[in-house]
Design an enzyme around this catalytic site. Structure first.
Site, PDB file in Angstrom:
ATOM      1  N   CYS A  85       0.830  -1.207   0.000  1.00 55.46           N
ATOM      2  CA  CYS A  85       0.000   0.000   0.000  1.00 55.46           C
ATOM      3  C   CYS A  85       0.866   1.260   0.000  1.00 55.46           C
ATOM      4  O   CYS A  85       1.892   1.337   0.659  1.00 55.46           O
ATOM      5  CB  CYS A  85      -0.929  -0.018   1.213  1.00 55.46           C
ATOM      6  SG  CYS A  85      -2.066   1.381   1.223  1.00 55.46           S
ATOM      7  N   CYS A  89       0.090   4.948   7.053  1.00 61.65           N
ATOM      8  CA  CYS A  89      -0.589   4.733   8.342  1.00 61.65           C
ATOM      9  C   CYS A  89       0.390   4.034   9.305  1.00 61.65           C
ATOM     10  O   CYS A  89       0.848   2.917   9.018  1.00 61.65           O
ATOM     11  CB  CYS A  89      -1.840   3.891   8.141  1.00 61.65           C
ATOM     12  SG  CYS A  89      -2.889   4.510   6.791  1.00 61.65           S
ATOM     13  N   CYS A  92       0.161   0.277  10.363  1.00 57.07           N
ATOM     14  CA  CYS A  92      -0.272  -0.746   9.402  1.00 57.07           C
ATOM     15  C   CYS A  92       0.864  -1.573   8.799  1.00 57.07           C
ATOM     16  O   CYS A  92       1.777  -1.028   8.178  1.00 57.07           O
ATOM     17  CB  CYS A  92      -1.076  -0.099   8.288  1.00 57.07           C
ATOM     18  SG  CYS A  92      -1.769  -1.350   7.173  1.00 57.07           S
ATOM     19  N   CYS A 129     -16.445  -9.590   5.177  1.00 60.12           N
ATOM     20  CA  CYS A 129     -15.849  -8.278   4.932  1.00 60.12           C
ATOM     21  C   CYS A 129     -14.558  -8.430   4.124  1.00 60.12           C
ATOM     22  O   CYS A 129     -13.627  -9.110   4.554  1.00 60.12           O
ATOM     23  CB  CYS A 129     -15.568  -7.603   6.266  1.00 60.12           C
ATOM     24  SG  CYS A 129     -14.830  -5.974   6.085  1.00 60.12           S
ATOM     25  N   CYS A 160     -19.528  -6.672   3.118  1.00 58.00           N
ATOM     26  CA  CYS A 160     -18.861  -5.450   3.573  1.00 58.00           C
ATOM     27  C   CYS A 160     -17.553  -5.342   2.802  1.00 58.00           C
ATOM     28  O   CYS A 160     -16.911  -6.363   2.520  1.00 58.00           O
ATOM     29  CB  CYS A 160     -18.595  -5.528   5.073  1.00 58.00           C
ATOM     30  SG  CYS A 160     -17.685  -4.104   5.722  1.00 58.00           S
ATOM     31  N   CYS A 220     -19.862   1.537   8.303  1.00 60.61           N
ATOM     32  CA  CYS A 220     -19.105   0.860   9.353  1.00 60.61           C
ATOM     33  C   CYS A 220     -17.882   1.727   9.595  1.00 60.61           C
ATOM     34  O   CYS A 220     -17.017   1.858   8.720  1.00 60.61           O
ATOM     35  CB  CYS A 220     -18.694  -0.537   8.876  1.00 60.61           C
ATOM     36  SG  CYS A 220     -17.572  -1.372  10.014  1.00 60.61           S
ATOM     37  N   ARG A 296     -18.332  -3.355  17.592  1.00 55.45           N
ATOM     38  CA  ARG A 296     -17.582  -4.586  17.295  1.00 55.45           C
ATOM     39  C   ARG A 296     -16.217  -4.605  17.951  1.00 55.45           C
ATOM     40  O   ARG A 296     -15.423  -3.669  17.781  1.00 55.45           O
ATOM     41  CB  ARG A 296     -17.416  -4.745  15.770  1.00 55.45           C
ATOM     42  CG  ARG A 296     -16.626  -6.010  15.389  1.00 55.45           C
ATOM     43  CD  ARG A 296     -16.623  -6.294  13.893  1.00 55.45           C
ATOM     44  NE  ARG A 296     -17.997  -6.274  13.417  1.00 55.45           N
ATOM     45  CZ  ARG A 296     -18.463  -5.371  12.553  1.00 55.45           C
ATOM     46  NH1 ARG A 296     -17.672  -4.478  12.033  1.00 55.45           N
ATOM     47  NH2 ARG A 296     -19.723  -5.398  12.207  1.00 55.45           N
TER      48      ARG A 296
HETATM   49  N1  SAM Z   1      -6.734   0.320   3.032  1.00 56.80           N
HETATM   50  C1  SAM Z   1      -8.044   0.603   3.481  1.00 56.80           C
HETATM   51  C2  SAM Z   1      -8.082   1.763   4.451  1.00 56.80           C
HETATM   52  O1  SAM Z   1      -7.110   2.003   5.119  1.00 56.80           O
HETATM   53  O2  SAM Z   1      -9.123   2.415   4.521  1.00 56.80           O
HETATM   54  C3  SAM Z   1      -8.749  -0.588   4.105  1.00 56.80           C
HETATM   55  C4  SAM Z   1      -7.981  -1.573   4.969  1.00 56.80           C
HETATM   56  S1  SAM Z   1      -7.304  -0.935   6.483  1.00 56.80           S
HETATM   57  C5  SAM Z   1      -6.234  -2.234   6.959  1.00 56.80           C
HETATM   58  C6  SAM Z   1      -8.680  -0.993   7.592  1.00 56.80           C
HETATM   59  C7  SAM Z   1      -8.470  -0.535   9.015  1.00 56.80           C
HETATM   60  O3  SAM Z   1      -7.788  -1.531   9.751  1.00 56.80           O
HETATM   61  C8  SAM Z   1      -7.649   0.707   9.266  1.00 56.80           C
HETATM   62  O4  SAM Z   1      -8.350   1.889   9.039  1.00 56.80           O
HETATM   63  C9  SAM Z   1      -7.328   0.559  10.743  1.00 56.80           C
HETATM   64  O5  SAM Z   1      -8.324   1.176  11.531  1.00 56.80           O
HETATM   65  C10 SAM Z   1      -7.324  -0.954  10.948  1.00 56.80           C
HETATM   66  N2  SAM Z   1      -5.974  -1.452  11.235  1.00 56.80           N
HETATM   67  C11 SAM Z   1      -4.959  -1.604  10.352  1.00 56.80           C
HETATM   68  N3  SAM Z   1      -3.850  -2.076  10.952  1.00 56.80           N
HETATM   69  C12 SAM Z   1      -4.148  -2.229  12.266  1.00 56.80           C
HETATM   70  C13 SAM Z   1      -3.415  -2.660  13.400  1.00 56.80           C
HETATM   71  N4  SAM Z   1      -2.141  -3.013  13.314  1.00 56.80           N
HETATM   72  N5  SAM Z   1      -4.050  -2.716  14.595  1.00 56.80           N
HETATM   73  C14 SAM Z   1      -5.349  -2.348  14.690  1.00 56.80           C
HETATM   74  N6  SAM Z   1      -6.093  -1.912  13.645  1.00 56.80           N
HETATM   75  C15 SAM Z   1      -5.509  -1.845  12.449  1.00 56.80           C
HETATM   76  C1  DTB Z   2     -11.460  -2.703  11.174  1.00 53.64           C
HETATM   77  O1  DTB Z   2     -11.829  -1.698  11.811  1.00 53.64           O
HETATM   78  N1  DTB Z   2     -10.566  -3.587  11.603  1.00 53.64           N
HETATM   79  C2  DTB Z   2     -10.316  -4.596  10.616  1.00 53.64           C
HETATM   80  C3  DTB Z   2     -11.344  -4.235   9.501  1.00 53.64           C
HETATM   81  N2  DTB Z   2     -11.909  -3.018   9.967  1.00 53.64           N
HETATM   82  C4  DTB Z   2     -10.903  -4.163   8.115  1.00 53.64           C
HETATM   83  C5  DTB Z   2      -8.896  -4.689  10.195  1.00 53.64           C
HETATM   84  C6  DTB Z   2      -7.938  -4.963  11.338  1.00 53.64           C
HETATM   85  C7  DTB Z   2      -6.577  -5.128  10.767  1.00 53.64           C
HETATM   86  C8  DTB Z   2      -5.580  -5.542  11.796  1.00 53.64           C
HETATM   87  C9  DTB Z   2      -4.214  -5.689  11.223  1.00 53.64           C
HETATM   88  C10 DTB Z   2      -4.075  -6.746  10.167  1.00 53.64           C
HETATM   89  O2  DTB Z   2      -4.549  -7.884  10.352  1.00 53.64           O
HETATM   90  O3  DTB Z   2      -3.435  -6.462   9.142  1.00 53.64           O
HETATM   91 FE1  SF4 Z   3      -2.893   1.233   3.338  1.00 53.94          FE
HETATM   92 FE2  SF4 Z   3      -2.847   0.063   5.703  1.00 53.94          FE
HETATM   93 FE3  SF4 Z   3      -3.319   2.671   5.536  1.00 53.94          FE
HETATM   94 FE4  SF4 Z   3      -5.169   0.913   4.640  1.00 53.94          FE
HETATM   95  S1  SF4 Z   3      -4.479   1.165   6.748  1.00 53.94           S
HETATM   96  S2  SF4 Z   3      -4.458   2.776   3.622  1.00 53.94           S
HETATM   97  S3  SF4 Z   3      -3.838  -0.733   3.891  1.00 53.94           S
HETATM   98  S4  SF4 Z   3      -1.415   1.627   4.961  1.00 53.94           S
END
Ligand code: SAM
Ligand code: DTB
Ligand code: SF4
Length: 349
Positions: A85, A89, A92, A129, A160, A220, A296
């Protein structure tokens, strides 16, 4: 030194805001609810500051006014496009710029997605989802995702997607394909946001949420706690969510999963930055401020443990991510969740 307001005065003001919010939603639209009473960050922070037993009692009372107290909804996640990506973030593991061991993979084939959806349904999930590690879908990306939505819907599951920011028309295309929910998180309070993400701003997120709402898709939207934010920032996140008008149908509360190689892991050193009971308080405050929403328990349940999760259900959580994986990190095993829910006497939906 400033004198804190007396507990009684604080409780009275919290009661007023909470009661007016509850009254405002009673008998209103069936699913989402109008946030006609605006939550101030002070009022939300006052909820956080209540004695724990009082907070849980209030949250459970509101919960029972709007939800079956013995039922937990199960959503299963699948990463349909993993890694690589462009965004930054700080939490992430899928951001290309961090060395986390997550590889950049291609979009999954539809038959693989449908097989995962069938397995999720057979295991008891009601919602599926699909998550993609995109800043937002490019036009050429969207068409195969629309096919996946149609195919998953045809399996008899709620659908979702979480695909990042949506441009004009994309939300409508998803709605037309049968998408039930779109997940797009605010992540944290506006004042802490810049410490976590710089490649998109808060306004971008609100714009996508507006497009989703306008297309008639259920929203959501939640965030992450345990990122080193203050309690004030947690209250700020909840106030932002509760003041969306209407507030989200579904509110995922993630407890940060610290992944090596991410900036937040570097910053926090792998040590949990939030006490489990503060996570429980966050759930209770989400329940009190968004009475009709599904709240959730999302990322971080493994680290939370059974006892804290049980308290979260008492505090008004009524949904979990269910399945051995989240997107790239682990989740409690399905068998362990079955044992926990059964020990608590909770039915699933
Ligand atoms: N890339 C898209 C976005 O960021 O909108 C969708 C996928 S992203 C992984 C969805 C959500 O997962 C993020 O907005 C964040 O709130 C959550 N998330 C990602 N990494 C995480 C982590 N290490 N621990 C907890 N929540 C996480
Ligand atoms: C949300 O709020 N949490 C989920 C879902 N929406 C997409 C994602 C959590 C991701 C946790 C880190 C991972 O597994 O990469
Ligand atoms: Fe990309 Fe992760 Fe940010 Fe979603 S949360 S935009 S997958 S870096």
């Amino acid at each position: 030194m400033s004198v804190p307001p007396s507990a009684e005065r604080m409780n009275a003001s919290v009661d007023q805001v909470a009661d007016s919010a509850t009254r405002a939603i009673a008998g209103a639209v069936p699913v989402a609810s109008r946030a006609s009473a605006r939550w101030t960050v002070d009022a939300v922070e006052a909820l956080f500051a209540l004695p724990f037993t009082e907070l849980l009692h209030r949250a459970q009372t509101v919960h029972r006014q709007h939800h079956a107290p013995d039922t937990v909804q199960l959503s299963t996640l699948l990463s349909i496009k993993t890694g690589g990506c462009s965004e930054d973030c700080g939490y992430c593991p899928q951001a290309a710029r961090y060395q986390t061991g997550v590889e950049n993979e291609a979009l999954l084939a539809q038959d693989v997605v449908v097989a995962a959806a069938r397995a999720a349904k057979a295991a008891g999930a009601s919602r599926f989802c699909m998550g993609a590690a995109w800043r937002g879908p490019k036009e050429r990306d969207l068409a195969p995702v629309l096919d996946m939505v149609r195919a998953v819907k045809a399996e008899g599951l709620e659908t979702c997607c979480t695909l990042g920011m949506l441009k004009d028309g994309q939300a409508q295309a998803l709605k037309d394909a049968g998408l039930d929910y779109y997940n797009h998180n605010l992540d944290t309070a506006p004042e802490f946001y810049g410490d976590i993400v710089t490649t998109r701003d808060y306004r971008d997120r609100l714009d996508t949420l507006e497009r989703v709402r306008e297309a008639g898709i259920n929203v959501c939207c939640g965030g992450i706690v345990g990122m080193g934010e203050s309690r004030r920032a947690r209250a700020g996140l909840i106030a932002q969510l509760a003041n969306l008008d209407p507030y989200p149908e579904s509110v995922p509360i993630n407890h940060l999963v610290q992944v090596e190689g991410t900036p937040l892991h570097d910053r926090l050193g792998g040590e949990a930055a939030l006490a489990p009971l503060e996570f429980v308080r966050t759930i209770a405050v989400a329940r009190l401020t968004m009475p009709k929403a599904m709240v959730r328990l999302s990322a971080g349940r493994r680290e939370l443990g059974d006892a804290a999760q049980a308290l979260c259900f008492l505090a008004g959580a009524n949904s979990i991510f269910y399945g051995d994986r989240l997107l790239t990190t682990g989740n409690p095993d399905v068998d362990a969740d079955r044992v926990l829910l059964s020990a608590l006497g909770l039915a699933t939906a």
